[in-house]
Design a protein around this motif. Sequence first.
Motif, PDB file in Angstrom:
ATOM      1  N   GLU A 131       7.518  -3.264  29.220  1.00 33.52           N
ATOM      2  CA  GLU A 131       6.415  -3.255  28.264  1.00 33.52           C
ATOM      3  C   GLU A 131       5.190  -2.615  28.898  1.00 33.52           C
ATOM      4  N   LYS A 132       4.546  -1.741  28.150  1.00 35.32           N
ATOM      5  CA  LYS A 132       3.391  -1.020  28.687  1.00 35.32           C
ATOM      6  C   LYS A 132       2.151  -1.906  28.671  1.00 35.32           C
ATOM      7  N   PRO A 133       1.208  -1.647  29.579  1.00 40.14           N
ATOM      8  CA  PRO A 133      -0.044  -2.418  29.588  1.00 40.14           C
ATOM      9  C   PRO A 133      -0.855  -2.179  28.321  1.00 40.14           C
ATOM     10  N   HIS A 134      -1.756  -3.103  28.061  1.00 33.99           N
ATOM     11  CA  HIS A 134      -2.634  -3.000  26.904  1.00 33.99           C
ATOM     12  C   HIS A 134      -4.077  -2.882  27.366  1.00 33.99           C
ATOM     13  N   PHE A 135      -4.860  -2.122  26.609  1.00 36.91           N
ATOM     14  CA  PHE A 135      -6.271  -1.951  26.949  1.00 36.91           C
ATOM     15  C   PHE A 135      -7.126  -3.134  26.514  1.00 36.91           C
ATOM     16  N   ASP A 136      -6.561  -3.998  25.663  1.00 32.38           N
ATOM     17  CA  ASP A 136      -7.337  -5.147  25.201  1.00 32.38           C
ATOM     18  C   ASP A 136      -7.139  -6.315  26.170  1.00 32.38           C
ATOM     19  N   SER A 137      -7.477  -7.514  25.728  1.00 31.53           N
ATOM     20  CA  SER A 137      -7.470  -8.680  26.619  1.00 31.53           C
ATOM     21  C   SER A 137      -6.075  -9.146  27.007  1.00 31.53           C
ATOM     22  N   ARG A 138      -5.027  -8.561  26.427  1.00 30.42           N
ATOM     23  CA  ARG A 138      -3.670  -8.960  26.789  1.00 30.42           C
ATOM     24  C   ARG A 138      -3.320  -8.549  28.218  1.00 30.42           C
ATOM     25  N   SER A 139      -3.995  -7.534  28.757  1.00 34.57           N
ATOM     26  CA  SER A 139      -3.756  -7.075  30.118  1.00 34.57           C
ATOM     27  C   SER A 139      -5.070  -7.001  30.878  1.00 34.57           C
ATOM     28  N   VAL A 140      -4.985  -7.158  32.192  1.00 33.19           N
ATOM     29  CA  VAL A 140      -6.147  -6.994  33.073  1.00 33.19           C
ATOM     30  C   VAL A 140      -5.808  -5.859  34.031  1.00 33.19           C
ATOM     31  N   ILE A 141      -6.666  -4.840  34.074  1.00 33.22           N
ATOM     32  CA  ILE A 141      -6.339  -3.589  34.756  1.00 33.22           C
ATOM     33  C   ILE A 141      -7.428  -3.256  35.774  1.00 33.22           C
ATOM     34  N   PHE A 142      -6.995  -2.954  37.013  1.00 32.52           N
ATOM     35  CA  PHE A 142      -7.927  -2.587  38.076  1.00 32.52           C
ATOM     36  C   PHE A 142      -7.520  -1.237  38.662  1.00 32.52           C
ATOM     37  N   GLU A 143      -8.524  -0.432  38.978  1.00 36.71           N
ATOM     38  CA  GLU A 143      -8.270   0.917  39.481  1.00 36.71           C
ATOM     39  C   GLU A 143      -8.040   0.911  40.984  1.00 36.71           C
ATOM     40  N   LEU A 144      -6.849   1.396  41.394  1.00 33.79           N
ATOM     41  CA  LEU A 144      -6.521   1.520  42.809  1.00 33.79           C
ATOM     42  C   LEU A 144      -6.856   2.896  43.366  1.00 33.79           C
ATOM     43  N   ASP A 145      -6.624   3.927  42.569  1.00 36.23           N
ATOM     44  CA  ASP A 145      -6.781   5.312  43.032  1.00 36.23           C
ATOM     45  C   ASP A 145      -7.224   6.180  41.863  1.00 36.23           C
ATOM     46  N   PRO A 146      -8.370   6.895  41.995  1.00 38.76           N
ATOM     47  CA  PRO A 146      -8.822   7.761  40.906  1.00 38.76           C
ATOM     48  C   PRO A 146      -8.044   9.062  40.801  1.00 38.76           C
ATOM     49  N   CYS A 147      -7.174   9.369  41.761  1.00 41.37           N
ATOM     50  CA  CYS A 147      -6.260  10.522  41.694  1.00 41.37           C
ATOM     51  C   CYS A 147      -6.979  11.860  41.526  1.00 41.37           C
ATOM     52  N   GLY A 149      -9.229  12.795  39.639  1.00 37.69           N
ATOM     53  CA  GLY A 149      -9.462  13.171  38.252  1.00 37.69           C
ATOM     54  C   GLY A 149      -8.211  13.510  37.466  1.00 37.69           C
ATOM     55  N   ASN A 150      -7.028  13.386  38.084  1.00 39.64           N
ATOM     56  CA  ASN A 150      -5.786  13.707  37.387  1.00 39.64           C
ATOM     57  C   ASN A 150      -5.166  12.498  36.694  1.00 39.64           C
ATOM     58  N   GLY A 151      -5.870  11.382  36.680  1.00 39.01           N
ATOM     59  CA  GLY A 151      -5.378  10.144  36.102  1.00 39.01           C
ATOM     60  C   GLY A 151      -5.883   8.973  36.926  1.00 39.01           C
ATOM     61  N   LYS A 152      -5.226   7.836  36.797  1.00 43.34           N
ATOM     62  CA  LYS A 152      -5.601   6.652  37.570  1.00 43.34           C
ATOM     63  C   LYS A 152      -4.356   5.843  37.897  1.00 43.34           C
TER      64      LYS A 152
END
Length: 292
Positions: A131-147, A149-152
């Motif tokens: 199951e893919k992550p969600h941008f709403d409160s169903r998932s909590v997402i933290f940035e490890l690597d900004p890549c 500018g090619n993604g995250k």
Amino acid sequence: MEETPPPGCSKPHLEKLTLGITRILESSPGVTDVTIIEKPPAERHMISSWEQKNNCMLPEDVKNFYLMTNGFHMTWSVKLDEHTIPLGSMVINSISKLTQLNQSSVYSLPNAPTLADLEDDALEASENQPEKPHFDSRSVIFELDPCDGNGKVCLVYKRGKPALAQDAEIWFLDRALYWHFLTDTFTAYYRLLITHLGLPQWQYAFTSYGISPQAKQWFNMYKPITYNTNLLAEETNSFVNKLDPSKVFKSKNKTLSPKKKGPVQPAGGQKGPSGPPSTSKSSFSPGNPVRK
């Protein structure tokens, strides 16, 4: 204070951290300026403070990483003619920069769109994909690597807050804001990061559309360790000019040898069979990829 060790400096803990790829890079043709920004270990109270602030428990391997080094940054370049081009980059954000993916309005205006507005419940997990992550409160997402500018690359908790360590996974968010699963542990992701040498856009090798033709050029020159070369197979109607590092970085000083003239075909000589000339399957013309 961050410290950049001088070239040729060998430190046991840095060798352990990089799994020895520094020597592999330095021995590769054209590679220069292999640099590791040395970072001090994070204090335990910094990790505890992060967990309390974000109401999330970090997995043990993530904690152990930060207790060894508060982030990771390794870069390397290639020298083409007289120009030095930055190429490889491996980054893990420090604990202070391990921030939650911004869910606020893009322009901070009333009724402005947010990442949560991109949610499409029709795109759920299939049998072969998690199951893919969600941008709403169903998932909590933290940035490890900004890549660059090619993604995250993100540390994702897919069960919301309070987040448990066993619910964490590593995902790649591309520039079109589509999710791609990478690994289920941070340790496995770190090995991917190191063995892919920080090559540009390497995370796209784990997407359905793959890396760009430009990135394939670098992948062909500096093949990642234990990399599946079948993924470099060119798609139909695509053009990739495979480069040979031993030729690209070869000295231009060449000794010209006189050309030998071949025998002249008599005007009335024997002609071959009629019809178009045949081409050997093993022939190679410059610019055409050699298929294995």
